[in-house]
Design a protein around this motif. Structure first.
Motif, PDB file in Angstrom:
ATOM      1  N   UNK A  89      -0.374   5.600  -3.777  1.00 32.46           N
ATOM      2  CA  UNK A  89       0.200   4.354  -3.262  1.00 32.46           C
ATOM      3  C   UNK A  89      -0.667   3.135  -3.563  1.00 32.46           C
ATOM      4  N   UNK A  90      -1.961   3.363  -3.857  1.00 34.15           N
ATOM      5  CA  UNK A  90      -2.884   2.236  -3.980  1.00 34.15           C
ATOM      6  C   UNK A  90      -2.485   1.274  -5.091  1.00 34.15           C
ATOM      7  N   UNK A  98       3.454  -4.892   2.265  1.00 35.58           N
ATOM      8  CA  UNK A  98       3.306  -4.498   3.667  1.00 35.58           C
ATOM      9  C   UNK A  98       3.180  -2.992   3.812  1.00 35.58           C
ATOM     10  N   UNK A  99       4.013  -2.260   3.072  1.00 34.30           N
ATOM     11  CA  UNK A  99       3.950  -0.799   3.130  1.00 34.30           C
ATOM     12  C   UNK A  99       2.650  -0.294   2.523  1.00 34.30           C
ATOM     13  N   UNK A 103      -0.225   2.043   4.267  1.00 32.56           N
ATOM     14  CA  UNK A 103      -0.702   3.308   3.679  1.00 32.56           C
ATOM     15  C   UNK A 103      -2.225   3.288   3.523  1.00 32.56           C
ATOM     16  N   UNK A 104      -2.767   2.151   3.089  1.00 30.88           N
ATOM     17  CA  UNK A 104      -4.214   2.053   2.900  1.00 30.88           C
ATOM     18  C   UNK A 104      -4.947   2.169   4.239  1.00 30.88           C
ATOM     19  N   UNK A 207      -7.669  -5.711   1.631  1.00 27.75           N
ATOM     20  CA  UNK A 207      -8.064  -6.771   2.585  1.00 27.75           C
ATOM     21  C   UNK A 207      -9.534  -7.137   2.427  1.00 27.75           C
ATOM     22  N   UNK A 208     -10.008  -7.221   1.204  1.00 26.89           N
ATOM     23  CA  UNK A 208     -11.421  -7.512   0.972  1.00 26.89           C
ATOM     24  C   UNK A 208     -11.657  -9.013   0.818  1.00 26.89           C
ATOM     25  N   UNK A 209     -11.656  -9.733   1.926  1.00 25.00           N
ATOM     26  CA  UNK A 209     -12.050 -11.133   1.938  1.00 25.00           C
ATOM     27  C   UNK A 209     -12.420 -11.523   3.365  1.00 25.00           C
TER      28      UNK A 209
END
Length: 309
Positions: A89-90, A98-99, A103-104, A207-209
């Motif tokens: 899924x990545x 959103x999905x 999943x992450x 979400x790396x920020x």
């Protein structure tokens, strides 16, 4: 010869918009170290994607899959099952963002729960890291030494495991650089040095920020008057690491395209200013960083400066 022409003389360097990159580089170099900060991913960015034999290296999470096979086989198998379930899924283009985020979050949280349940000690993990095929890129040591000397903040946004990053840096540099700030998933250890939990919120690949972290950050004072950014990453999501940097003026985004080069080239070349193809070195970021020191713009056409770095 311009800076960009000199960069492009390396066959592994690709630049879609040379004039735009040239202008950005001139601004960053002219403003110097006092106006600069570095944003970087860790896994497969500061660390190598493959070793000298062409074998794929590990990332900070995969240490807990590969290095526990003998001492914690149940943990290794559980993590493999989770990875096989959520891994596809990545990079999927068939689901909504959103999905994908959901999943992450499930992938990271389930993996962290398994690691906590296995009751690993700090000493166990240090030994895994020492023995693991996880290496800093060539010239990464020199890159981090220079930014420490020049007092340039380095903020590492990593969806990996922060303790492992610190261990790798300690083992390779002999210390944790003083101006380094790691925004990552950290393991919390109890009085017996056993991992009992992970920090929150969970930082995954989407979400790396700085917006994922609430409140004033330790690095805020260091970067508040530094509008220029050199950003380093290996995934499309990494180009967003500068989101939330309120004083940003000029950003050069350097991407490492490590695999699936033909199928991913167009997307990556549009996202990153400078693209490094199948490159296991920090040589180019180091050269650009060195140009910030005593660069003579009157002689910008004569780039002996960059050639001799």
């Amino acid at each position: 010869m311009s800076i960009v022409d000199e960069l492009l003389s390396n066959s592994f360097v690709k630049i879609r918009n040379p004039s735009d990159v040239e202008a950005k580089l001139h601004k960053i170099i002219k403003d110097g170290y006092n106006n600069l900060m570095i944003l970087a991913d860790f896994d497969y960015t500061l660390s190598k994607f493959k070793d000298l034999n062409g074998k794929e290296c590990l990332i900070t999470h995969s240490i807990f899959v590969k290095c526990t096979q003998e001492v914690k086989p149940e943990l290794s198998e559980k993590l493999k099952v989770i990875c096989n379930k959520y891994g596809p899924f990545e990079h999927s283009t068939q689901i909504s963002r959103e999905e994908k985020i959901s999943k992450m979050e499930d992938w990271w949280n389930l993996s962290h729960e398994c690691i906590v349940d296995s009751a690993l000690s700090h000493d166990d993990i240090e030994k895994f890291v020492k023995d693991a095929p996880l290496y800093l890129r060539d010239f990464a040591k020199e890159f981090m030494e220079l930014i420490e000397i020049k007092n340039v903040p380095l903020i590492v946004f990593s969806a990996g495991i922060g303790n492992v990053i610190e261990m790798i840096l300690q083992q390779n540099l002999g210390k944790i650089p003083s101006q380094l700030h790691i925004i990552s998933n950290f393991m919390n250890f109890n009085k017996k040095n056993i991992c009992e939990s992970f920090t929150e919120p969970t930082i995954h690949s989407c979400c790396k920020n700085s917006t994922v972290i609430s409140g004033e950050q330790a690095y805020s004072e260091d970067i508040k008057n530094r509008p220029n950014i050199i950003l380093l990453g290996d995934s499309i999501e990494d180009v967003q690491m500068d989101i939330g940097m309120v004083n940003e003026s000029t950003a050069i985004k350097i991407g490492f395209l490590n695999h699936s080069i033909d199928s991913r080239f167009d997307e990556y070349s549009k996202a990153f200013d400078i693209l490094l193809i199948d490159c296991q070195s920090m040589e180019i970021p180091l050269k650009l960083l060195k140009l910030c020191e005593n660069f003579d713009f009157k002689n910008v056409k004569n780039l002996d400066a960059i050639k001799n770095l």
